[in-house]
Design a protein around this motif. Sequence first.
Motif, PDB file in Angstrom:
ATOM      1  N   SER A  50      45.463  50.798  34.676  1.00 27.51           N
ATOM      2  CA  SER A  50      46.779  51.455  34.580  1.00 27.51           C
ATOM      3  C   SER A  50      47.915  50.450  34.737  1.00 27.51           C
ATOM      4  O   SER A  50      49.040  50.709  34.318  1.00 27.51           O
ATOM      5  CB  SER A  50      46.902  52.565  35.631  1.00 27.51           C
ATOM      6  N   ILE A  51      47.644  49.299  35.358  1.00 24.61           N
ATOM      7  CA  ILE A  51      48.661  48.246  35.457  1.00 24.61           C
ATOM      8  C   ILE A  51      48.567  47.304  34.251  1.00 24.61           C
ATOM      9  O   ILE A  51      49.460  46.489  34.023  1.00 24.61           O
ATOM     10  CB  ILE A  51      48.499  47.432  36.759  1.00 24.61           C
ATOM     11  N   GLY A  52      47.463  47.445  33.495  1.00 25.74           N
ATOM     12  CA  GLY A  52      47.315  46.618  32.301  1.00 25.74           C
ATOM     13  C   GLY A  52      46.365  45.458  32.453  1.00 25.74           C
ATOM     14  O   GLY A  52      46.400  44.512  31.649  1.00 25.74           O
ATOM     15  N   TYR A  53      45.447  45.500  33.449  1.00 26.30           N
ATOM     16  CA  TYR A  53      44.526  44.399  33.702  1.00 26.30           C
ATOM     17  C   TYR A  53      43.114  44.942  33.929  1.00 26.30           C
ATOM     18  O   TYR A  53      42.934  46.094  34.319  1.00 26.30           O
ATOM     19  CB  TYR A  53      44.947  43.602  34.943  1.00 26.30           C
ATOM     20  N   SER A  54      42.126  44.053  33.724  1.00 27.07           N
ATOM     21  CA  SER A  54      40.778  44.367  34.186  1.00 27.07           C
ATOM     22  C   SER A  54      40.743  44.120  35.687  1.00 27.07           C
ATOM     23  O   SER A  54      41.625  43.446  36.243  1.00 27.07           O
ATOM     24  CB  SER A  54      39.757  43.471  33.492  1.00 27.07           C
ATOM     25  N   ILE A  55      39.724  44.617  36.370  1.00 28.69           N
ATOM     26  CA  ILE A  55      39.697  44.468  37.822  1.00 28.69           C
ATOM     27  C   ILE A  55      39.556  43.006  38.235  1.00 28.69           C
ATOM     28  O   ILE A  55      40.165  42.560  39.225  1.00 28.69           O
ATOM     29  CB  ILE A  55      38.579  45.342  38.445  1.00 28.69           C
ATOM     30  N   ASP A  56      38.805  42.218  37.465  1.00 28.33           N
ATOM     31  CA  ASP A  56      38.657  40.798  37.797  1.00 28.33           C
ATOM     32  C   ASP A  56      39.978  40.059  37.626  1.00 28.33           C
ATOM     33  O   ASP A  56      40.368  39.246  38.477  1.00 28.33           O
ATOM     34  CB  ASP A  56      37.579  40.158  36.927  1.00 28.33           C
ATOM     35  N   ASP A  57      40.685  40.345  36.531  1.00 25.15           N
ATOM     36  CA  ASP A  57      41.986  39.700  36.312  1.00 25.15           C
ATOM     37  C   ASP A  57      42.997  40.143  37.364  1.00 25.15           C
ATOM     38  O   ASP A  57      43.820  39.343  37.831  1.00 25.15           O
ATOM     39  CB  ASP A  57      42.515  40.030  34.914  1.00 25.15           C
ATOM     40  N   ALA A  58      42.921  41.433  37.745  1.00 26.86           N
ATOM     41  CA  ALA A  58      43.839  41.939  38.765  1.00 26.86           C
ATOM     42  C   ALA A  58      43.582  41.263  40.112  1.00 26.86           C
ATOM     43  O   ALA A  58      44.521  40.910  40.839  1.00 26.86           O
ATOM     44  CB  ALA A  58      43.701  43.454  38.897  1.00 26.86           C
ATOM     45  N   LEU A  59      42.315  41.060  40.447  1.00 32.68           N
ATOM     46  CA  LEU A  59      41.976  40.341  41.679  1.00 32.68           C
ATOM     47  C   LEU A  59      42.540  38.925  41.651  1.00 32.68           C
ATOM     48  O   LEU A  59      43.076  38.426  42.649  1.00 32.68           O
ATOM     49  CB  LEU A  59      40.456  40.294  41.853  1.00 32.68           C
ATOM     50  N   SER A  60      42.434  38.293  40.499  1.00 33.21           N
ATOM     51  CA  SER A  60      42.959  36.938  40.350  1.00 33.21           C
ATOM     52  C   SER A  60      44.477  36.910  40.549  1.00 33.21           C
ATOM     53  O   SER A  60      45.009  35.999  41.187  1.00 33.21           O
ATOM     54  CB  SER A  60      42.588  36.399  38.962  1.00 33.21           C
ATOM     55  N   VAL A  61      45.157  37.919  40.020  1.00 32.78           N
ATOM     56  CA  VAL A  61      46.614  38.001  40.174  1.00 32.78           C
ATOM     57  C   VAL A  61      46.989  38.173  41.646  1.00 32.78           C
ATOM     58  O   VAL A  61      47.903  37.502  42.159  1.00 32.78           O
ATOM     59  CB  VAL A  61      47.181  39.158  39.329  1.00 32.78           C
ATOM     60  N   VAL A  62      46.278  39.072  42.346  1.00 26.19           N
ATOM     61  CA  VAL A  62      46.569  39.319  43.756  1.00 26.19           C
ATOM     62  C   VAL A  62      46.358  38.044  44.574  1.00 26.19           C
ATOM     63  O   VAL A  62      47.192  37.672  45.421  1.00 26.19           O
ATOM     64  CB  VAL A  62      45.682  40.465  44.291  1.00 26.19           C
ATOM     65  N   LEU A  63      45.259  37.348  44.311  1.00 26.42           N
ATOM     66  CA  LEU A  63      44.992  36.100  45.031  1.00 26.42           C
ATOM     67  C   LEU A  63      46.071  35.059  44.731  1.00 26.42           C
ATOM     68  O   LEU A  63      46.526  34.343  45.628  1.00 26.42           O
ATOM     69  CB  LEU A  63      43.611  35.553  44.637  1.00 26.42           C
ATOM     70  N   GLY A  64      46.498  35.011  43.474  1.00 28.42           N
ATOM     71  CA  GLY A  64      47.528  34.050  43.085  1.00 28.42           C
ATOM     72  C   GLY A  64      48.853  34.327  43.746  1.00 28.42           C
ATOM     73  O   GLY A  64      49.534  33.410  44.242  1.00 28.42           O
ATOM     74  N   MET A  65      49.259  35.619  43.788  1.00 28.41           N
ATOM     75  CA  MET A  65      50.537  35.971  44.424  1.00 28.41           C
ATOM     76  C   MET A  65      50.492  35.747  45.928  1.00 28.41           C
ATOM     77  O   MET A  65      51.449  35.252  46.526  1.00 28.41           O
ATOM     78  CB  MET A  65      50.896  37.430  44.121  1.00 28.41           C
ATOM     79  N   SER A  66      49.378  36.108  46.566  1.00 31.92           N
ATOM     80  CA  SER A  66      49.302  35.969  48.027  1.00 31.92           C
ATOM     81  C   SER A  66      49.255  34.511  48.460  1.00 31.92           C
ATOM     82  O   SER A  66      49.667  34.184  49.575  1.00 31.92           O
ATOM     83  CB  SER A  66      48.076  36.711  48.564  1.00 31.92           C
ATOM     84  N   SER A  67      48.766  33.624  47.596  1.00 32.87           N
ATOM     85  CA  SER A  67      48.702  32.200  47.933  1.00 32.87           C
ATOM     86  C   SER A  67      49.937  31.435  47.463  1.00 32.87           C
ATOM     87  O   SER A  67      50.065  30.235  47.720  1.00 32.87           O
ATOM     88  CB  SER A  67      47.444  31.574  47.324  1.00 32.87           C
ATOM     89  N   GLY A  68      50.826  32.124  46.738  1.00 32.48           N
ATOM     90  CA  GLY A  68      52.037  31.489  46.247  1.00 32.48           C
ATOM     91  C   GLY A  68      51.868  30.747  44.939  1.00 32.48           C
ATOM     92  O   GLY A  68      52.811  30.117  44.446  1.00 32.48           O
ATOM     93  N   LYS A  69      50.676  30.848  44.330  1.00 37.57           N
ATOM     94  CA  LYS A  69      50.439  30.147  43.065  1.00 37.57           C
ATOM     95  C   LYS A  69      51.012  30.907  41.873  1.00 37.57           C
ATOM     96  O   LYS A  69      51.242  30.337  40.817  1.00 37.57           O
ATOM     97  CB  LYS A  69      48.936  29.932  42.867  1.00 37.57           C
ATOM     98  N   LYS A  70      51.187  32.209  42.026  1.00 36.51           N
ATOM     99  CA  LYS A  70      51.795  33.017  40.965  1.00 36.51           C
ATOM    100  C   LYS A  70      53.100  33.601  41.486  1.00 36.51           C
ATOM    101  O   LYS A  70      53.179  34.033  42.646  1.00 36.51           O
ATOM    102  CB  LYS A  70      50.854  34.143  40.524  1.00 36.51           C
ATOM    103  N   ALA A  71      54.116  33.623  40.630  1.00 40.38           N
ATOM    104  CA  ALA A  71      55.428  34.132  41.043  1.00 40.38           C
ATOM    105  C   ALA A  71      55.420  35.654  41.067  1.00 40.38           C
ATOM    106  O   ALA A  71      54.980  36.301  40.113  1.00 40.38           O
ATOM    107  CB  ALA A  71      56.500  33.635  40.082  1.00 40.38           C
ATOM    108  N   VAL A  72      55.896  36.217  42.157  1.00 47.17           N
ATOM    109  CA  VAL A  72      55.953  37.676  42.307  1.00 47.17           C
ATOM    110  C   VAL A  72      56.849  38.293  41.238  1.00 47.17           C
ATOM    111  O   VAL A  72      56.579  39.391  40.732  1.00 47.17           O
ATOM    112  CB  VAL A  72      56.453  38.034  43.719  1.00 47.17           C
ATOM    113  N   LYS A  73      57.915  37.580  40.851  1.00 47.18           N
ATOM    114  CA  LYS A  73      58.863  38.110  39.868  1.00 47.18           C
ATOM    115  C   LYS A  73      58.212  38.395  38.524  1.00 47.18           C
ATOM    116  O   LYS A  73      58.675  39.259  37.771  1.00 47.18           O
ATOM    117  CB  LYS A  73      60.025  37.127  39.679  1.00 47.18           C
ATOM    118  N   ASP A  74      57.140  37.654  38.203  1.00 46.53           N
ATOM    119  CA  ASP A  74      56.461  37.865  36.921  1.00 46.53           C
ATOM    120  C   ASP A  74      55.794  39.240  36.863  1.00 46.53           C
ATOM    121  O   ASP A  74      55.442  39.714  35.779  1.00 46.53           O
ATOM    122  CB  ASP A  74      55.417  36.770  36.684  1.00 46.53           C
ATOM    123  N   PHE A  75      55.583  39.864  38.012  1.00 47.60           N
ATOM    124  CA  PHE A  75      54.894  41.162  38.058  1.00 47.60           C
ATOM    125  C   PHE A  75      55.809  42.236  38.664  1.00 47.60           C
ATOM    126  O   PHE A  75      55.351  43.259  39.150  1.00 47.60           O
ATOM    127  CB  PHE A  75      53.610  41.042  38.891  1.00 47.60           C
TER     128      PHE A  75
END
Length: 1018
Positions: A762-787
């Motif tokens: 419903s957010i537009g991701y598979s569960i594996d990709d969504a897990l990767s996004v969450v890990l990236g945001m929580s570690s600061g490797k992915k920008a929160v603004k992008d989501f």
Amino acid sequence: MASKFGLAGGIPERRVRPIWDAVDSRQYKPALKLCTALVVKHPTSPYALALKALILERMGKPDEALCVSLNAKELLYSDNIFHFDDLTLSTLQIVFQRLDRLDLATSCYEYACAKYPANLELMMGLFNCYVREYSYVKQQQTAIKMYKAVGEERFLLWAVSSIQLQVYFSSGGEKLLALAEALLKKHINSHSLHEPEALALYISILEQQAKYDAALEILSGDLGSLMGREEDKLRLQGRLHAQASNYVAASEIYQKVLESCPDDWESFLHYLGCLLEHDVNLPKASTGEHSCSSCSVNSALSNKTCLSEELVESRLTSALSFVQRLQEKNSSDCVRGPHLANIEIERQRRVSGDLNDRKVIEALVKYLHRFGHLSCSASDVEIYLHMLSDNEITELLDAISGSFDSSSVSVNALGLTITLFKVQELLGTLFTKSTTELQGIAKRMVHTFYKNLPLSNDLDPQESMYGEELLSMASSILVQLYWRTRNLGYLLEAILVLEFGLTVRKYVWQYKIILVHLYSYMGALPLAHKWYITLEVKNILLESVSHHILPQMLNSPFLQQAADLVRDYLKFMDDHLKESADLTCLAYRHRTYSKVIEFVQFKDRLQRSMQYLSVRSDSVLLHLKQKAESLEEVESILENASNGARLVELSNEDSMKHLTFNEDLQARPWWTPTSSVNFLSEPFDEDAAPASYRAKVCKHKSNEKYGPKLKDAERKSLVPRLVYLSMHGGASFLRESELNGACSDVTAVGEMKTLLEKYARSIGYSIDDALSVVLGMSSGKKAVKDFAPDIVSWMSFAVFINAWNLCSNESVIPGTDGSSPNSWQIVDNLVKICIDEQLTDANRMLTSPGNNFPLLVRMVTEPISWHLLIIQSCMRAMAPQGKKKKKGGPSERPNIPHLQAIQTSVHCIADTLQSVQTWLSDQMRPEEQALDILLSQLQGTSAEGPGQISCILDESSAMANSEIGGRIAQSLESWSSAGVVRRIVGAENETVAEFHKICDSKLKLLMSESASLSAMLH
């Protein structure tokens, strides 16, 4: 029947009448007392028990009512009952229906009909039971039995209507149409038809089978005389000819319709379409899709005929001659159709290839000269305005402005002034003007409104005033000025203009709706809610209008007010869906068979409403948010909502495909065409053409159903179940681990995985990709603004992933193992990063409308609430039970790592909430200081800045007594611009204070849990 002999259900009517009188006057206690005495006197009477059950149900005692009703049912089934009548059964049916046990009512009537098969009244009652159950096949069978028994036409038509319902609502039902036709033919041959509705039903059966010639033959015969009005008969014949592609015959018939009804615009469009031999909006079933004028223009322009240019010109010429004759015969200003038809004919000529033809603009000018003083004239010609060239637009505006004296005070001059402004607004020419010009136009609108107030002085307060539209348009221009300049003073003036209008007359719903959106954007939700409540939205309007306030309230700290709105909406929907079949029964009884189909289709459409699904989820979520600090109350809420399982069932893929969208978006302001779009949050594009804005608005409205709203409804329906599984799955795992070592509930873990996969999609991701996004945001490797658009959903997803990881034997997060507390750290980091970023980017609420305050509220009331519920569940699971303590020190307990992780999480969330509270405290200013800040926005010295219109309003109210007098002057005595601004300050402070309370409540819980954790760890 027994009641015909002075008996009611076998009991003398004089003993029953006082009970019914008490029930009708809602005196239920006296009624129950009388009925109890009646039951004692007649212990074997099913009717006495049915009456008692009815009273108990009205008193709000459903369990007792059901018990008594079942006793009455058992008595009915016994062999020693002498009186068995429809009065007893109908009373029981009312009770069972209100208890949502229609099956029991139906079984009673089925038993009665089996015992007395020749009793027509009982069979009609059984038919009504099947109507309430939407059992179309059984309806048909019962109606056929009644028809065979007595041969009455109405019962045959009941059967045919039931067949039609099967065609509409079941696959393969089309084959039954031939049966319906055969039944009707046989009846006509032996008895003919005697009702207009019977003829209409027969025609619709033939029409559904594309037997247009047969239908026309019926209409031309003796049965055609059943049609009450000749014009209705002609319209039906014209439609049938057009569907059969007999365009010449159809055009001749529509010509006859227009001769007797020259203002019938729909018939004119059909007439012209038949002349040109193309589809012209013949009536089709409603799809519930949004359409707007811009869409209509585009579809109309692409609707070209396949005839040669010469033939098209010849037919258009004959149509023009016919229209001119109609104009000569109907010279009254009340008949606009023939004059509007002139413009349509010229438009068709231009569509056919004559792009240089000036006759369109000439016809428009002529029409507006004659009817421009009417409030509907601008909307009449809207479709034609968008096809004009720039030179033609200038010519049209000059022609309108030159047709009246703007300085005179008269109804006609005022009407033409409004039409001029409306045409400019519809054409989008205001987007091309400078800020100075726009401010001048807004001032002129406000001045014109005030100048013409004396025209409305003698009107009733509830009558529409002359010139009401002027203030709406002035407010719209001021909003556009704010969008361009970001000067808050213009937005305040937009509010003041509408508040001034409501001070003059408090019943203008258009002003109220715009104010709801302006106050919502300003962050003054209490005022938005207040004005929405004054609209007194009821019944079906709750489905089509609540989108003006509900999304904002759901994202606000006013949880109780939002819950009240949701409760009222659900009460209407649930009551209507439960009782809508009564309308269908009524339609059968009164022989209006077209309404039978209409009522059932309407109920089906409401039942599949996207908003209905979404609000059902919102209702549970709001209760969870309100009680998130009390685990026992949350468990009770979830239990009453079947632990979220029912909502998951309702959001299955097949159901989501067939959802209907019933919201009326036309009344929304142009700058927020849908609940998820607000142009004021975007930068103003100076170079964009007016047409691009129209296209943008139309696109947003058309895509509303298939856009984020659909995914959001699906996602929300999963949350209650995920909360339940997160609470119980994690707690069960920790409890078992504490007692017997690691063990997980495989079923719960599997269900969580399935739901989280659906949530991620419903957010537009598979569960594996969504897990990767969450890990990236929580570690600061992915920008929160992008989501950013779905950041709250991402935070909730992380919370549920933590719970899933907690109750799984194996780690579900890459790079961690089952006993690692890393998933807690992921949630803590993500919550802290997201909220810190919002606080860093946040501007002052008072001077920064459209800020991220609603997003901050959602972050605290949703993901943090779910996380706190999981923490409470885990704490309860690991708490020592009773006085007996586990042997060994803390180091020997297997759940110590989890307790430590929870303790860290509690501290992190507490620190985050304290930073939110600090920010909120900074937002709170003394009222007088905040008032001065906002009023300073209205005190510009420049001739081009805001403040001029607010001065006009204040001066106008001060001079009202001498210039206007009467009721309007009296209403303006209370007007004060400063008073309105003061209310805005108070509402914004109230909003901040309410959010502060929510944070306080959660911090108290966290402090309590922190103390408990310290005790458990030491």
